[in-house]
Design a protein around this motif. Structure first.
Motif, PDB file in Angstrom:
ATOM      1  N   GLY A  67     -20.685   8.683  -5.252  1.00 20.50           N
ATOM      2  CA  GLY A  67     -21.954   8.064  -5.618  1.00 20.50           C
ATOM      3  C   GLY A  67     -22.096   7.858  -7.115  1.00 20.50           C
ATOM      4  O   GLY A  67     -22.662   6.857  -7.561  1.00 20.50           O
ATOM      5  N   VAL A  68     -21.582   8.794  -7.909  1.00 26.76           N
ATOM      6  CA  VAL A  68     -21.644   8.657  -9.368  1.00 26.76           C
ATOM      7  C   VAL A  68     -20.865   7.434  -9.830  1.00 26.76           C
ATOM      8  O   VAL A  68     -21.356   6.618 -10.618  1.00 26.76           O
ATOM      9  CB  VAL A  68     -21.108   9.933 -10.049  1.00 26.76           C
ATOM     10  N   VAL A  69     -19.627   7.296  -9.341  1.00 27.26           N
ATOM     11  CA  VAL A  69     -18.802   6.147  -9.742  1.00 27.26           C
ATOM     12  C   VAL A  69     -19.478   4.837  -9.342  1.00 27.26           C
ATOM     13  O   VAL A  69     -19.554   3.884 -10.125  1.00 27.26           O
ATOM     14  CB  VAL A  69     -17.392   6.247  -9.133  1.00 27.26           C
ATOM     15  N   ARG A  70     -19.989   4.781  -8.111  1.00 30.27           N
ATOM     16  CA  ARG A  70     -20.654   3.564  -7.636  1.00 30.27           C
ATOM     17  C   ARG A  70     -21.945   3.305  -8.392  1.00 30.27           C
ATOM     18  O   ARG A  70     -22.306   2.151  -8.652  1.00 30.27           O
ATOM     19  CB  ARG A  70     -20.933   3.669  -6.135  1.00 30.27           C
ATOM     20  N   ALA A  71     -22.666   4.377  -8.754  1.00 29.86           N
ATOM     21  CA  ALA A  71     -23.936   4.200  -9.470  1.00 29.86           C
ATOM     22  C   ALA A  71     -23.729   3.534 -10.818  1.00 29.86           C
ATOM     23  O   ALA A  71     -24.614   2.810 -11.302  1.00 29.86           O
ATOM     24  CB  ALA A  71     -24.633   5.548  -9.644  1.00 29.86           C
ATOM     25  N   PHE A  72     -22.581   3.755 -11.442  1.00 36.85           N
ATOM     26  CA  PHE A  72     -22.276   3.096 -12.710  1.00 36.85           C
ATOM     27  C   PHE A  72     -21.740   1.675 -12.503  1.00 36.85           C
ATOM     28  O   PHE A  72     -21.296   1.033 -13.461  1.00 36.85           O
ATOM     29  CB  PHE A  72     -21.265   3.917 -13.512  1.00 36.85           C
ATOM     30  N   VAL A  76     -14.623   1.352  -5.769  1.00 32.13           N
ATOM     31  CA  VAL A  76     -13.596   2.384  -5.604  1.00 32.13           C
ATOM     32  C   VAL A  76     -12.588   1.927  -4.558  1.00 32.13           C
ATOM     33  O   VAL A  76     -12.972   1.520  -3.460  1.00 32.13           O
ATOM     34  CB  VAL A  76     -14.214   3.733  -5.185  1.00 32.13           C
ATOM     35  N   ARG A  77     -11.321   2.020  -4.897  1.00 34.01           N
ATOM     36  CA  ARG A  77     -10.232   1.686  -3.965  1.00 34.01           C
ATOM     37  C   ARG A  77      -9.296   2.877  -3.884  1.00 34.01           C
ATOM     38  O   ARG A  77      -8.765   3.330  -4.899  1.00 34.01           O
ATOM     39  CB  ARG A  77      -9.479   0.451  -4.453  1.00 34.01           C
ATOM     40  N   VAL A  78      -9.114   3.400  -2.683  1.00 39.71           N
ATOM     41  CA  VAL A  78      -8.311   4.606  -2.477  1.00 39.71           C
ATOM     42  C   VAL A  78      -7.068   4.261  -1.668  1.00 39.71           C
ATOM     43  O   VAL A  78      -7.161   3.585  -0.638  1.00 39.71           O
ATOM     44  CB  VAL A  78      -9.114   5.694  -1.734  1.00 39.71           C
ATOM     45  N   THR A  79      -5.905   4.718  -2.113  1.00 34.88           N
ATOM     46  CA  THR A  79      -4.678   4.558  -1.342  1.00 34.88           C
ATOM     47  C   THR A  79      -4.040   5.919  -1.137  1.00 34.88           C
ATOM     48  O   THR A  79      -4.213   6.837  -1.945  1.00 34.88           O
ATOM     49  CB  THR A  79      -3.672   3.623  -2.038  1.00 34.88           C
ATOM     50  N   GLY A  80      -3.284   6.040  -0.058  1.00 27.58           N
ATOM     51  CA  GLY A  80      -2.591   7.285   0.207  1.00 27.58           C
ATOM     52  C   GLY A  80      -3.369   8.209   1.119  1.00 27.58           C
ATOM     53  O   GLY A  80      -4.506   7.931   1.518  1.00 27.58           O
ATOM     54  N   ARG A  81      -2.767   9.346   1.429  1.00 30.62           N
ATOM     55  CA  ARG A  81      -3.371  10.338   2.319  1.00 30.62           C
ATOM     56  C   ARG A  81      -3.688  11.601   1.523  1.00 30.62           C
ATOM     57  O   ARG A  81      -2.782  12.317   1.109  1.00 30.62           O
ATOM     58  CB  ARG A  81      -2.407  10.681   3.466  1.00 30.62           C
ATOM     59  N   PRO A  82      -4.979  11.900   1.326  1.00 30.09           N
ATOM     60  CA  PRO A  82      -5.346  13.076   0.530  1.00 30.09           C
ATOM     61  C   PRO A  82      -4.974  14.404   1.161  1.00 30.09           C
ATOM     62  O   PRO A  82      -4.772  15.388   0.463  1.00 30.09           O
ATOM     63  CB  PRO A  82      -6.870  12.951   0.409  1.00 30.09           C
ATOM     64  N   VAL A 280     -10.956   1.043   1.321  1.00 29.12           N
ATOM     65  CA  VAL A 280     -11.492   0.279   0.215  1.00 29.12           C
ATOM     66  C   VAL A 280     -13.006   0.287   0.330  1.00 29.12           C
ATOM     67  O   VAL A 280     -13.552  -0.075   1.378  1.00 29.12           O
ATOM     68  CB  VAL A 280     -10.972  -1.171   0.207  1.00 29.12           C
ATOM     69  N   HIS A 281     -13.681   0.724  -0.715  1.00 28.72           N
ATOM     70  CA  HIS A 281     -15.136   0.828  -0.690  1.00 28.72           C
ATOM     71  C   HIS A 281     -15.728  -0.187  -1.666  1.00 28.72           C
ATOM     72  O   HIS A 281     -15.272  -0.294  -2.788  1.00 28.72           O
ATOM     73  CB  HIS A 281     -15.577   2.242  -1.083  1.00 28.72           C
TER      74      HIS A 281
END
Length: 282
Positions: A67-72, A76-82, A280-281
């Motif tokens: 939420g912090v990253v999006r609020a600014f 956000v794009r995430v790849t891989g398996r955490p 991908v968000h």
């Protein structure tokens, strides 16, 4: 100059520019207020969040950090398996990432929340310092080489207890263009001592106008004032943060901390981090 204080060639004037579309002053101000408010809310809630169990706490931290990253105003794009494969050992994980921006901290926390390694000066900051300590932050005295063994022991203790520890082993921020800084090997000794896995993470910031190259808007380098960096981020329209979670490296498979650091740095710098997105968000 110590091992913890490398110097990056990046400067705000040469590396932190933005040439793409920009937001107007009013929407940018709204994003700035929203982002700062969410950060402050998270800081205030630290004592309550630390009372939760590990699973709900990690879930809440991930939601808040995303939420912090999006609020600014940053996508956000995430790849891989955490997550590690089923049946993996229950020791902790040393997460190591390249360092571009202050945005890296909530970005990593949105995917792999853990105990951060931070400079000792933060411990003395009003309000934020005590709360950071309460939240499990590990502190390093970067200008004292003799403090390194203690720091390594603290990281090893956290890993041995099953914690995930997040480190930026370049020791300084780099603009994201070029190979970046060398991964300092000291923290990797903690993974070797505890037989923990090392999880490399690749961070990049891009816009549609950069044609696959790093976007300078997110870079927080040199003597760049935080206020100037915040404003540059919220005014940069179309900024996307990319975080690539790479396959883990078992610490025991390499002959020592230097080889482990090189392997992690190579993984982060390689094109394998830029594979297809699994989430991908917008």
């Amino acid at each position: 100059m110590s091992v913890w204080l490398p110097t990056a060639p990046c400067t705000p004037r040469t590396c932190a520019g933005h040439t793409g579309p920009v937001r107007g002053r009013l929407p940018a101000t709204a994003l700035l207020l929203a982002g700062c408010s969410l950060v402050l809310a998270g800081v205030v809630c630290v004592p309550v969040v630390m009372l939760l169990g590990r699973a709900p706490r990690d879930r809440l931290i991930r939601w808040w950090a995303y939420g912090v990253v999006r609020a600014f105003g940053v996508r956000v794009r995430v790849t891989g398996r955490p997550q590690s494969p089923e049946g993996a050992a229950h020791t902790g994980t040393l997460v190591v990432a390249n360092h571009v921006s202050w945005l890296d901290i909530p970005l990593v926390a949105a995917v792999l929340p853990g105990r951060m390694l931070a400079k000792s000066e933060i411990r003395r900051w009003p309000v934020v310092g005590p709360l950071a300590a309460l939240g499990g932050t590990l502190f390093v005295e970067r200008d004292r080489l003799r403090a390194l063994p203690t720091t390594v022991r603290d990281i090893a203790g956290a890993l041995r207890g099953g914690s995930r520890v997040v480190v930026f082993p370049e020791g300084s921020t780099w603009c994201g263009r070029g190979p970046g800084g060398r991964f300092r090997p000291a923290v990797f000794q903690a993974a070797i001592d505890t037989e923990a896995e090392v999880r490399p993470v690749r961070i990049a910031y891009r816009t549609a106008r950069t044609d696959g190259q790093a976007a300078g808007a997110a870079a927080f380098v040199g003597d760049d004032p935080l206020a100037a960096s915040l404003w540059r981020v919220v005014t940069a329209a179309g900024l996307t943060a990319e975080i690539g979670v790479l396959p883990p490296i078992p610490a025991g498979t390499l002959p020592g901390r230097r080889a482990l650091a090189r392997a992690a740095q190579t993984a982060v710098a390689s094109d394998s981090a830029n594979r297809s997105a699994e989430s991908v968000h917008h």
